[in-house]
Design a protein around this motif. Structure first.
Motif, PDB file in Angstrom:
ATOM      1  N   ALA A 220       1.027  -0.979   0.169  1.00 52.92           N
ATOM      2  CA  ALA A 220       0.166  -0.044   0.025  1.00 52.92           C
ATOM      3  C   ALA A 220       0.696   1.404  -0.050  1.00 52.92           C
ATOM      4  CB  ALA A 220      -0.835   0.058   1.276  1.00 52.92           C
ATOM      5  N   ALA A 221       0.965   1.978  -0.958  1.00 52.67           N
ATOM      6  CA  ALA A 221       1.536   3.300  -1.236  1.00 52.67           C
ATOM      7  C   ALA A 221       1.134   4.385   0.003  1.00 52.67           C
ATOM      8  CB  ALA A 221       1.085   3.726  -2.516  1.00 52.67           C
ATOM      9  N   GLY A 222       2.087   4.852   0.620  1.00 51.68           N
ATOM     10  CA  GLY A 222       1.490   5.956   1.686  1.00 51.68           C
ATOM     11  C   GLY A 222       1.658   5.089   3.027  1.00 51.68           C
ATOM     12  N   ARG A 223       1.272   3.833   3.209  1.00 50.55           N
ATOM     13  CA  ARG A 223       1.356   3.284   4.257  1.00 50.55           C
ATOM     14  C   ARG A 223       2.327   2.317   4.453  1.00 50.55           C
ATOM     15  NH1 ARG A 223      -1.577  -1.298   6.048  1.00 50.55           N
ATOM     16  NH2 ARG A 223      -2.604  -1.554   4.105  1.00 50.55           N
ATOM     17  N   GLN A 224       2.451   1.256   3.579  1.00 51.91           N
ATOM     18  CA  GLN A 224       3.515   0.296   3.687  1.00 51.91           C
ATOM     19  C   GLN A 224       4.850   0.876   3.214  1.00 51.91           C
ATOM     20  OE1 GLN A 224       1.022  -3.204   1.933  1.00 51.91           O
ATOM     21  NE2 GLN A 224       1.732  -4.311   3.678  1.00 51.91           N
ATOM     22  N   PHE A 225       4.804   1.513   2.072  1.00 48.79           N
ATOM     23  CA  PHE A 225       5.913   2.195   1.547  1.00 48.79           C
ATOM     24  C   PHE A 225       5.749   3.741   1.327  1.00 48.79           C
ATOM     25  CE2 PHE A 225       3.929   1.218  -2.262  1.00 48.79           C
ATOM     26  CZ  PHE A 225       4.378   2.179  -3.246  1.00 48.79           C
ATOM     27  N   VAL A 226       7.041   4.535   1.560  1.00 50.39           N
ATOM     28  CA  VAL A 226       6.746   5.933   1.022  1.00 50.39           C
ATOM     29  C   VAL A 226       8.509   6.253   0.607  1.00 50.39           C
ATOM     30  CG1 VAL A 226       5.443   6.552   2.996  1.00 50.39           C
ATOM     31  CG2 VAL A 226       7.903   6.603   3.379  1.00 50.39           C
ATOM     32  N   VAL A 227       8.304   7.285  -0.274  1.00 49.73           N
ATOM     33  CA  VAL A 227       9.643   7.625  -0.848  1.00 49.73           C
ATOM     34  C   VAL A 227       9.803   9.017  -0.389  1.00 49.73           C
ATOM     35  CG1 VAL A 227      10.873   8.114  -2.992  1.00 49.73           C
ATOM     36  CG2 VAL A 227       9.012   6.471  -2.928  1.00 49.73           C
ATOM     37  N   LEU A 228      11.230   9.230   0.059  1.00 54.72           N
ATOM     38  CA  LEU A 228      11.683  10.639   0.473  1.00 54.72           C
ATOM     39  C   LEU A 228      12.549  11.025  -0.711  1.00 54.72           C
ATOM     40  CD1 LEU A 228      12.496   9.394   4.127  1.00 54.72           C
ATOM     41  CD2 LEU A 228      10.266  10.108   3.221  1.00 54.72           C
ATOM     42  N   ASP A 229      12.395  12.315  -0.914  1.00 55.24           N
ATOM     43  CA  ASP A 229      13.227  13.096  -2.073  1.00 55.24           C
ATOM     44  C   ASP A 229      13.793  14.370  -1.539  1.00 55.24           C
ATOM     45  OD1 ASP A 229      14.539  13.132  -4.498  1.00 55.24           O
ATOM     46  OD2 ASP A 229      12.926  14.537  -5.183  1.00 55.24           O
ATOM     47  N   ARG A 230      14.968  14.721  -1.515  1.00 56.16           N
ATOM     48  CA  ARG A 230      15.462  16.135  -1.179  1.00 56.16           C
ATOM     49  C   ARG A 230      15.252  16.991  -2.129  1.00 56.16           C
ATOM     50  NH1 ARG A 230      21.660  15.856  -0.066  1.00 56.16           N
ATOM     51  NH2 ARG A 230      21.001  18.147   0.432  1.00 56.16           N
ATOM     52  N   ASN A 231      15.135  16.712  -3.398  1.00 57.32           N
ATOM     53  CA  ASN A 231      14.481  17.876  -4.376  1.00 57.32           C
ATOM     54  C   ASN A 231      13.081  18.454  -4.180  1.00 57.32           C
ATOM     55  OD1 ASN A 231      17.198  18.137  -6.068  1.00 57.32           O
ATOM     56  ND2 ASN A 231      16.605  15.811  -6.274  1.00 57.32           N
ATOM     57  N   PRO A 232      12.877  19.650  -4.437  1.00 59.23           N
ATOM     58  CA  PRO A 232      11.691  20.116  -4.260  1.00 59.23           C
ATOM     59  C   PRO A 232      10.708  19.766  -5.243  1.00 59.23           C
ATOM     60  CG  PRO A 232      13.108  21.874  -4.787  1.00 59.23           C
ATOM     61  CD  PRO A 232      13.976  20.830  -4.719  1.00 59.23           C
TER      62      PRO A 232
END
Length: 371
Positions: free
Chosen positions: A43-55
């Motif tokens: 499940a996107a947003g619950r079981q996995f998330v992505v962090l990105d430093r760019n705006p």
């Protein structure tokens, strides 16, 4: 999922956001990994998330120099499930890569509703009660496993040479390069034997005097780069990381493609290579035999190192600085199977990142009992 729904913003994250898997980085490797996690049913947003430093979307591509176009860049491989041509008109080969690739990535993120939090800079990852705590410049995240896809752009490498601090001219790295025109009327020493160095040399030598130096003799490759060549190059790099050695440069394995632009540069004498100098002086560089070259600029096209400092507390490296990798495509860290590095070693290419993203997603989800 609706293609019009926006991805969550960093401000929507809770004080300590808990997920099974956190993907760090939203370049080619991170987007591929996130896509495959979704395809596995997480499940996107619950079981996995992505962090990105760019705006904004685009990974490191959005920071590349303006003269890098779709016709000059190494081929941008399609992300899984969506062709580049679906988002960008590829008939105009002179389109800026710094604009076209971000456009493609943005369309891709929207289509697959990837849960990307940005701008979020990961500061450090450490062990915390059997989970991995990811400290950022916003909230903290807690995960059972991590797919690290931070690439290399944030870690430019400039070797130390005696006298560097004495030089009265300008020193810059590929990361800072914008255009050849800013060097008009100045003599530029270009250091490096990779594809970026040759692109800089080609452009700058058209507007001013240049000196090209490399640590070893460059090996040019004539003819097309076959799939067999690619597999052989990947196998060599994969063997290195499985033994815990620091990955070598791709060019050292594949050679430099002798493009029409480089052939023209050779014809006008720009590809006359000199060995590395031994020291830097106030007004240029000096070789061991005492010969000197006056210079106004030293451009270090000496590559990048993997951006992994945030993983330091996990003590993944060996004594010599390498990391022993395992797994089907050498993405899994042997010392800690909860960590996968995608875009590292044999997967440090756009096509390699796609394949590695698929392998890492499945292996990590299986290891954690999520599928």
């Amino acid at each position: 999922m609706s293609e019009q729904e926006p991805a969550p913003s960093a401000a929507q994250a809770s004080a300590v956001f808990r997920a099974d898997i956190v993907v760090i980085g939203a370049g080619q490797a991170g987007l591929s990994s996130a896509y495959h996690l979704g395809r596995l049913g997480l499940a996107a947003g619950r079981q996995f998330v992505v962090l990105d430093r760019n705006p904004t979307p685009g990974g490191a591509w959005q920071h590349r120099w303006p003269s890098l176009t779709l016709s000059t860049v190494n081929r941008v491989h399609d992300l899984p499930g969506m062709q580049f041509s679906e988002a960008v008109d590829t008939s105009a080969g002179e389109a800026r890569a710094s604009e076209a690739v971000p456009q493609y990535f943005a369309s891709y993120e929207r289509r697959y509703r990837l849960p990307i939090y940005r701008p979020v800079t990961v500061k450090v990852v450490c062990e915390r009660f059997g989970r991995l705590r990811i400290e950022t410049d916003h909230e903290a995240f807690s995960a059972r496993g991590i797919i690290n896809a931070t690439g290399t752009w944030e870690t430019p490498y400039i070797p130390a040479y005696p006298g560097s601090e004495l030089f009265k001219g300008r020193q810059l790295h590929t990361r800072d390069y914008r255009s050849a025109e800013e060097f008009a009327g100045k003599h530029v020493v270009i250091v490096g034997g990779g594809i970026s160095a040759l692109q800089h040399l080609d452009e700058i030598s058209k507007v001013t005097g240049t000196t090209w130096v490399t640590r070893s003799e460059p090996r040019f490759r004539e003819g097309s780069f076959t799939p067999e060549d690619g597999r052989a190059a990947v196998a060599i790099v994969e063997d290195r990381v499985r033994r815990g050695l620091i990955p070598g440069s791709v060019v050292s394995v594949t050679g430099i493609p002798l493009t029409p632009a480089l052939q023209a540069a050779r014809d006008r004498g720009a590809l006359r290579r000199l060995p590395m100098f031994s020291e830097i002086t106030e007004h240029g560089v000096r070789w061991p035999d005492g010969s000197e070259q006056k210079a106004d600029v030293i451009l270090w096209a000496t590559g990048f190192r993997s951006s992994l400092d945030h993983l330091g507390p996990l003590q993944l490296r060996e004594d010599d600085g390498g990391i022993v990798m395992t797994g089907r495509l050498a993405t899994q860290v042997k010392k800690d199977p909860r960590i996968h590095l995608v875009g590292y070693g044999p997967s440090a290419s756009t096509i390699g990142a796609n394949r590695a993203g698929s392998a890492a997603a499945r292996e990590l989800a299986t290891f954690l009992g999520l599928i």
